[in-house]
Scaffold this motif. Structure first.
Motif, short mmCIF file in Angstrom:
data_model
loop_
_atom_site.label_atom_id
_atom_site.label_comp_id
_atom_site.label_asym_id
_atom_site.label_seq_id
_atom_site.Cartn_x
_atom_site.Cartn_y
_atom_site.Cartn_z
N ARG A 166 -8.75 -12.26 0.79
CA ARG A 166 -9.62 -13.32 -0.10
C ARG A 166 -10.02 -12.81 -1.40
O ARG A 166 -9.84 -13.54 -2.44
N LEU A 167 -10.29 -11.41 -1.75
CA LEU A 167 -10.81 -10.84 -3.01
C LEU A 167 -9.54 -10.38 -3.74
O LEU A 167 -9.60 -10.13 -5.19
N GLY A 168 -8.44 -9.96 -3.01
CA GLY A 168 -7.18 -9.68 -3.78
C GLY A 168 -7.15 -8.00 -4.04
O GLY A 168 -6.33 -7.26 -4.55
N CYS A 169 -8.25 -7.56 -3.66
CA CYS A 169 -8.07 -6.07 -3.93
C CYS A 169 -7.43 -5.17 -2.53
O CYS A 169 -7.22 -5.90 -1.55
N CYS A 170 -7.31 -4.02 -2.72
CA CYS A 170 -6.45 -3.20 -1.57
C CYS A 170 -7.40 -2.47 -0.33
O CYS A 170 -8.34 -2.23 -0.90
N HIS A 171 -6.89 -2.87 0.55
CA HIS A 171 -7.64 -2.31 2.01
C HIS A 171 -6.93 -0.83 2.04
O HIS A 171 -5.96 -0.65 2.39
N LEU A 172 -7.89 0.14 1.67
CA LEU A 172 -7.31 1.51 1.80
C LEU A 172 -8.27 2.06 2.88
O LEU A 172 -9.46 2.11 2.90
N SER A 173 -7.54 2.63 3.79
CA SER A 173 -8.08 3.08 5.35
C SER A 173 -7.43 4.39 5.46
O SER A 173 -6.47 4.76 5.38
N THR A 174 -8.57 5.60 5.41
CA THR A 174 -8.08 6.88 5.51
C THR A 174 -7.36 7.03 6.99
O THR A 174 -6.61 7.66 7.23
N GLY A 175 -7.94 6.30 7.94
CA GLY A 175 -7.31 6.11 9.45
C GLY A 175 -5.80 5.83 9.36
O GLY A 175 -5.04 6.48 9.85
N VAL B 124 -3.83 6.42 6.80
CA VAL B 124 -3.12 7.27 6.19
C VAL B 124 -2.62 8.17 7.51
O VAL B 124 -1.37 8.71 7.40
N PHE B 125 -3.78 8.60 8.25
CA PHE B 125 -3.35 9.63 9.37
C PHE B 125 -2.39 9.14 10.40
O PHE B 125 -1.45 9.74 10.83
N ARG B 126 -2.59 7.83 10.57
CA ARG B 126 -1.66 7.33 11.61
C ARG B 126 -0.19 6.98 11.24
O ARG B 126 0.91 7.26 11.86
N ALA B 127 -0.22 6.98 9.91
CA ALA B 127 1.08 6.89 9.23
C ALA B 127 1.77 8.13 9.13
O ALA B 127 3.06 8.36 9.55
N ALA B 128 1.04 9.33 9.13
CA ALA B 128 1.53 10.46 9.01
C ALA B 128 1.77 11.06 10.57
O ALA B 128 2.80 11.70 10.55
N ARG B 129 1.38 10.37 11.39
CA ARG B 129 1.62 10.80 12.73
C ARG B 129 2.99 10.31 13.07
O ARG B 129 3.88 10.94 13.91
N ARG C 13 0.98 -1.27 0.09
CA ARG C 13 -0.01 -0.13 0.11
C ARG C 13 0.83 1.41 0.17
O ARG C 13 0.53 2.25 0.62
N ALA C 14 1.91 1.26 -0.84
CA ALA C 14 2.82 2.10 -0.48
C ALA C 14 2.16 3.50 -1.12
O ALA C 14 2.05 4.74 -0.62
N ALA C 15 1.49 3.54 -2.37
CA ALA C 15 0.88 4.77 -2.62
C ALA C 15 -0.12 5.18 -2.02
O ALA C 15 -0.38 6.55 -1.84
N TRP C 16 -0.80 4.47 -1.27
CA TRP C 16 -2.03 4.92 -0.52
C TRP C 16 -1.45 5.61 0.78
O TRP C 16 -1.79 6.66 1.26
#
Ligand code: AMP
Length: 253
Positions: free
Chosen positions: A50-59, A61-66, A7-10
């Protein structure tokens, strides 16, 4: 650009690159709704695997920014982190800027699971416009529902691993060694916004701004309600049958 396990881009920024998506079966594009503590993040991780799609969580993003030094963050991101630590919602303006910068993840051929976005009607409308502009169609908005007293109990006992992000619950899903992550051995912590005062604020914010989103998606024929009581596996199995996923789907992570 595509959303993959890293999830580097996200999580990082619009220029970051994820891995290449493998040959996809039909990509799933889903919004996950539900009060904080309802188990949405756990379901998102199971579904993504299971589905192979990406889990994109805005939370996320904010925790990574912290974790970045405050001087490396934009003023908008600093304000977002303060709001998060108080248990309040981040402003629509900041959230929409974060999403617009990551629009490539919404176009990803591997599909996506949006967790924690949209959270307000303005965000839902903005998402609709963004997806229309990209000619991307949402498959469903899955709403996980649970009585409020169970939600509060789930949040109070939640512990997370700051190392690998695994989630535990002191009663429902305890780690083998109390206080430490099963996967990487890091000491578990309680998220700042899981502390009781912040939880109350978050649940009030949810009732006021996020619950009406179910009507937004219902009106568009996209709402799918899943009772969130029982074990994570039971809730997952309900979700898959509701999505019509019966056969094992190739795991792409
Ligand atoms: P979550 O992990 O989704 O519970 O998000 C943690 C916190 O990040 C929330 O309590 C909000 O402060 C903030 N946040 C995450 N996503 C959004 C959003 N879409 N709109 C406003 N605030 C958000």
């Amino acid at each position: 650009m595509s959303g993959r396990a890293d999830r580097a881009a996200w999580l990082v920024d619009p220029q970051a690159q994820c891995g290449t998506p493998p040959e996809a079966s039909r990509p799933h594009r889903l919004v996950l709704l539900g009060a904080p503590g309802v188990g949405k993040g756990t379901q998102a991780a199971l579904l993504a695997s299971r589905l192979g799609c990406c889990h994109l969580s805005t939370g996320d993003v904010f925790r990574a920014a912290r974790l970045q030094a405050p001087c490396d963050r934009t003023p908008a991101l600093n304000a977002a982190i303060s709001a998060m630590e108080r248990g309040e919602l981040v402003s629509d303006e900041t959230v929409l800027q974060i999403i617009a910068e990551r629009a490539g993840c919404l176009r990803c051929a591997g599909g996506f699971l949006l967790d924690g976005f949209p959270r307000t009607l303005a965000q839902a409308q903005a998402l609709e416009e963004l997806l229309d502009a990209e000619h991307v169609r949402l498959d469903a908005a899955i709403s996980y529902e649970l009585p409020m007293q169970l939600v509060v109990a789930r949040i109070a006992g939640r512990r997370v691993c700051p190392g690998c992000k695994a989630v535990f619950h002191v009663q429902g899903q305890p780690p083998r060694r109390a206080g430490y992550c099963d996967a990487c051995g890091t000491a578990l912590v309680q998220r700042d916004d899981d502390h009781p005062r912040a939880v109350r604020v978050r649940l009030q914010a949810y009732q006021r701004t996020t619950a009406p989103l179910t009507h937004f998606f219902e009106h568009r024929g996209l709402l799918r309600v899943v009772p969130a009581d029982g074990s994570p596996e039971e809730v997952f199995s309900r979700t898959l049958s509701l999505l019509g996923v019966r056969e094992p789907v190739t795991v792409r992570r």
